[in-house]
Enzyme design. Structure first.
Site, PDB file in Angstrom:
ATOM      1  N   CYS A 151      43.378 -34.328  -9.593  1.00 52.59           N
ATOM      2  CA  CYS A 151      44.335 -33.982 -10.654  1.00 52.59           C
ATOM      3  C   CYS A 151      43.895 -34.351 -12.064  1.00 52.59           C
ATOM      4  O   CYS A 151      43.826 -33.489 -12.931  1.00 52.59           O
ATOM      5  CB  CYS A 151      45.681 -34.629 -10.348  1.00 52.59           C
ATOM      6  SG  CYS A 151      46.482 -33.879  -8.922  1.00 52.59           S
ATOM      7  N   ARG A 196      37.416 -34.930  -4.320  1.00 57.23           N
ATOM      8  CA  ARG A 196      37.322 -34.095  -5.522  1.00 57.23           C
ATOM      9  C   ARG A 196      37.135 -34.960  -6.773  1.00 57.23           C
ATOM     10  O   ARG A 196      37.917 -35.857  -7.042  1.00 57.23           O
ATOM     11  CB  ARG A 196      38.574 -33.205  -5.645  1.00 57.23           C
ATOM     12  CG  ARG A 196      38.570 -32.078  -4.635  1.00 57.23           C
ATOM     13  CD  ARG A 196      39.821 -31.236  -4.712  1.00 57.23           C
ATOM     14  NE  ARG A 196      40.950 -31.847  -4.045  1.00 57.23           N
ATOM     15  CZ  ARG A 196      42.133 -31.252  -3.878  1.00 57.23           C
ATOM     16  NH1 ARG A 196      42.342 -30.042  -4.351  1.00 57.23           N
ATOM     17  NH2 ARG A 196      43.116 -31.869  -3.247  1.00 57.23           N
ATOM     18  N   LYS A 211      42.992 -24.268   9.138  1.00 54.39           N
ATOM     19  CA  LYS A 211      44.056 -25.258   8.893  1.00 54.39           C
ATOM     20  C   LYS A 211      45.264 -24.976   9.773  1.00 54.39           C
ATOM     21  O   LYS A 211      45.847 -25.885  10.368  1.00 54.39           O
ATOM     22  CB  LYS A 211      44.509 -25.189   7.425  1.00 54.39           C
ATOM     23  CG  LYS A 211      43.671 -26.037   6.510  1.00 54.39           C
ATOM     24  CD  LYS A 211      44.289 -26.162   5.130  1.00 54.39           C
ATOM     25  CE  LYS A 211      43.244 -26.818   4.228  1.00 54.39           C
ATOM     26  NZ  LYS A 211      43.599 -26.861   2.832  1.00 54.39           N
ATOM     27  N   LYS A 254      41.023 -32.239 -13.891  1.00 56.00           N
ATOM     28  CA  LYS A 254      41.339 -30.830 -14.182  1.00 56.00           C
ATOM     29  C   LYS A 254      42.567 -30.702 -15.093  1.00 56.00           C
ATOM     30  O   LYS A 254      42.638 -29.811 -15.924  1.00 56.00           O
ATOM     31  CB  LYS A 254      41.515 -30.038 -12.884  1.00 56.00           C
ATOM     32  CG  LYS A 254      42.841 -30.198 -12.191  1.00 56.00           C
ATOM     33  CD  LYS A 254      42.958 -29.286 -10.992  1.00 56.00           C
ATOM     34  CE  LYS A 254      44.262 -29.494 -10.259  1.00 56.00           C
ATOM     35  NZ  LYS A 254      45.463 -29.218 -11.038  1.00 56.00           N
TER      36      LYS A 254
END
Ligand SMILES: NC(=O)c1ccc[n+]([C@@H]2O[C@H](COP(=O)([O-])OP(=O)(O)OC[C@H]3O[C@@H](n4cnc5c(N)ncnc54)[C@H](O)[C@@H]3O)[C@@H](O)[C@H]2O)c1
Length: 441
Positions: free
Chosen positions: A263, A331, A35, A266
């Site tokens: 978000c 995700r 990254k 989880k």
């Protein structure tokens, strides 16, 4: 202000870039050397509209740099933000604080003078006090305060959300730390965006309560959608009629294939576990988690029904696999439940997504990636609209239907009116919470 941002992912990178645009001197740190190398070359590792230009502008101005060396970056900083991941811990649903605590200890050893250690990651109640204790234990002489500054940006609209937030929440317990946080956010304060100062626990709770509430809203309308299908009502009309009530509001009231993303899944899971730990069960949130899972599975049944009872041997074009448009984030995307079920059921699945391929290739084995919806639909038995990218909102339905072996559509985002789909030549259509047509019974 001199700011160090530990963790240069979706939140850390956007926050770092925006803080540098406020005029602060920002250094973004990540332990992933790939990254940092990309960022040093001026490449942005994620897809987020507008981020590349804003990043380039601030690098050019000399206010924004990147490094893998946490110690050098933290030395002399006025504030160090922790923006590392807090994924679901394997096995028990709690938030995994391994990365946060490891970052805290590393930061502790690198402190040189007074500094505010700010948790931007979403963390369970009590975490900021644990961070404080860990820093104190690792470096007893350190001069620091902790602050909780949860982030509310949405991927896909992250820069605008950061620059024009509904509010900024700051949990802080010393005047000195509050003054540093006020200086950091001064450009927003001057433009009259509200800054809510609280204690640490309340700031931590606000983030979970807000996300659980939004997930509840989405899940509520998805449950109403199922009922609408049974009673012959149209969820779009119901959402509109409800959403115009100012007490309810029209946002997060669109029926679809269930919430996903980095978000909500989880954070609802972590909140449910926090409630259990403190003997104050969050039963609404627990139910939301269970219902959302059913909603995703219900979508698989819809596609199977559309294909006449089985997808075995069918060619299915899936339009959109990221958890929402304008991001490359996969995700917990609904596609990760739906697509493997189709592949497992014997379908040949073709996938089109404007940004999802880079992440999605490893996550969706056995599918064929294609560049555009019309090629993917050629000779197919069904097309599924799964993520409402703009590219899929204005399809030439006539051309799409003409290309298919069996023109059938599952519109899981309720984009197209059934009449338009029928007129374009589709033989069957299913949506969410609205009447479809052409299903074999
Ligand atoms: N993604 C969102 O939309 C969003 C919105 C609001 C809040 N949040 C919260 O923000 C936090 C970060 O989320 P994200 O989506 O940006 O995660 P992410 O996985 O995209 O990024 C986390 C980054 O932290 C790096 N990292 C981990 N440990 C490190 C260390 N010790 N030193 C340096 N770098 C380290 C990782 O390499 C990774 O690049 C989470 O708690 C999340 O819940 C996310």
């Amino acid at each position: 202000m001199k700011i160090a941002m530990v963790g240069t992912g979706y939140v850390g990178l956007v926050s770092g870039v925006c803080f540098s645009d406020f005029g602060h001197d920002v250094i973004c740190i990540d332990k992933d050397p790939r990254k940092i190398e990309m960022l040093e070359r001026g490449e942005v590792p994620i897809y987020e509209p507008g981020l590349d230009a804003l990043l380039a502008k601030n690098v050019e101005a000399g206010r924004l740099t990147f490094t893998g060396d946490l110690a050098t970056a933290v030395a002399g900083a006025d504030a160090v933000f922790i923006a590392v991941g807090t994924p679901t811990r394997r096995g028990d649903g709690h938030a995994d604080l391994t990365y946060v605590m490891a970052a805290a200890e590393e930061i502790a050893r690198a402190l040189t003078g007074y500094c505010v250690i700010v948790t931007k990651s979403t963390v369970p109640v009590g975490t900021n006090r644990k961070v404080e204790a860990a820093v104190r234990a690792a470096n007893p002489a350190a001069e620091f305060d902790v602050a909780s500054n949860p982030e509310f940006l949405r991927e896909g609209a992250a820069i605008d959300d950061f620059m024009r937030p509904d509010r900024v929440v700051v949990g802080v317990e010393s005047d000195r730390a509050r003054a540093v946080m006020a200086d950091i956010y001064r450009p927003l304060f001057l433009r009259e965006f509200p800054i809510v100062y609280t204690d640490l626990e309340s700031a931590e709770m606000i983030k979970y309560a807000a996300n659980a509430f939004l997930a509840t809203k989405i899940t509520f309308i998805n449950e109403m959608a199922m009922l609408c299908e049974r009673v012959g009502a149209d969820i779009k009309a119901v959402s509109r009629g409800m959403g115009l009530d100012g007490r309810i509001g029209n946002k997060f009231l669109h029926a679809g294939p269930g919430y996903g993303g980095s978000c909500f899944p989880k954070d609802t899971s972590a909140l449910a576990r926090i409630g259990q730990d403190f003997s104050a069960p969050c039963q609404i949130t627990e139910t939301v988690i269970a219902v959302n899972d059913k909603v995703k599975r219900r979508m698989i049944d819809k596609v199977i029904d559309l294909c006449g009872g089985s997808v075995n041997g069918k060619t299915i074009a899936v339009l959109g696999v990221t958890f929402k448009p304008n991001t490359d984030d996969m995700r917990e995307a609904p596609s990760l439940t739906i697509v493997p079920a189709l592949v497992g059921g014997g379908a040949r699945v073709r996938v089109v997504d404007p940004q999802g391929r880079r992440e999605g290739e490893a996550l969706l084995p056995g599918v064929e990636w294609m560049e555009d919806p019309y090629t993917a639909a050629a000779g197919a038995d069904a097309v599924i609209l799964l993520t409402e990218w703009n590219e899929f909102r204005g399809l030439d339905l006539g051309n799409l239907a003409a290309a298919m072996a069996h023109p059938r559509m599952a519109d899981l985002r309720n984009i197209y009116p059934a009449e338009d789909v029928k007129e374009a030549g589709f033989e069957a259509y299913v949506a969410v919470g609205r009447a479809g047509y052409g299903l074999e019974t």
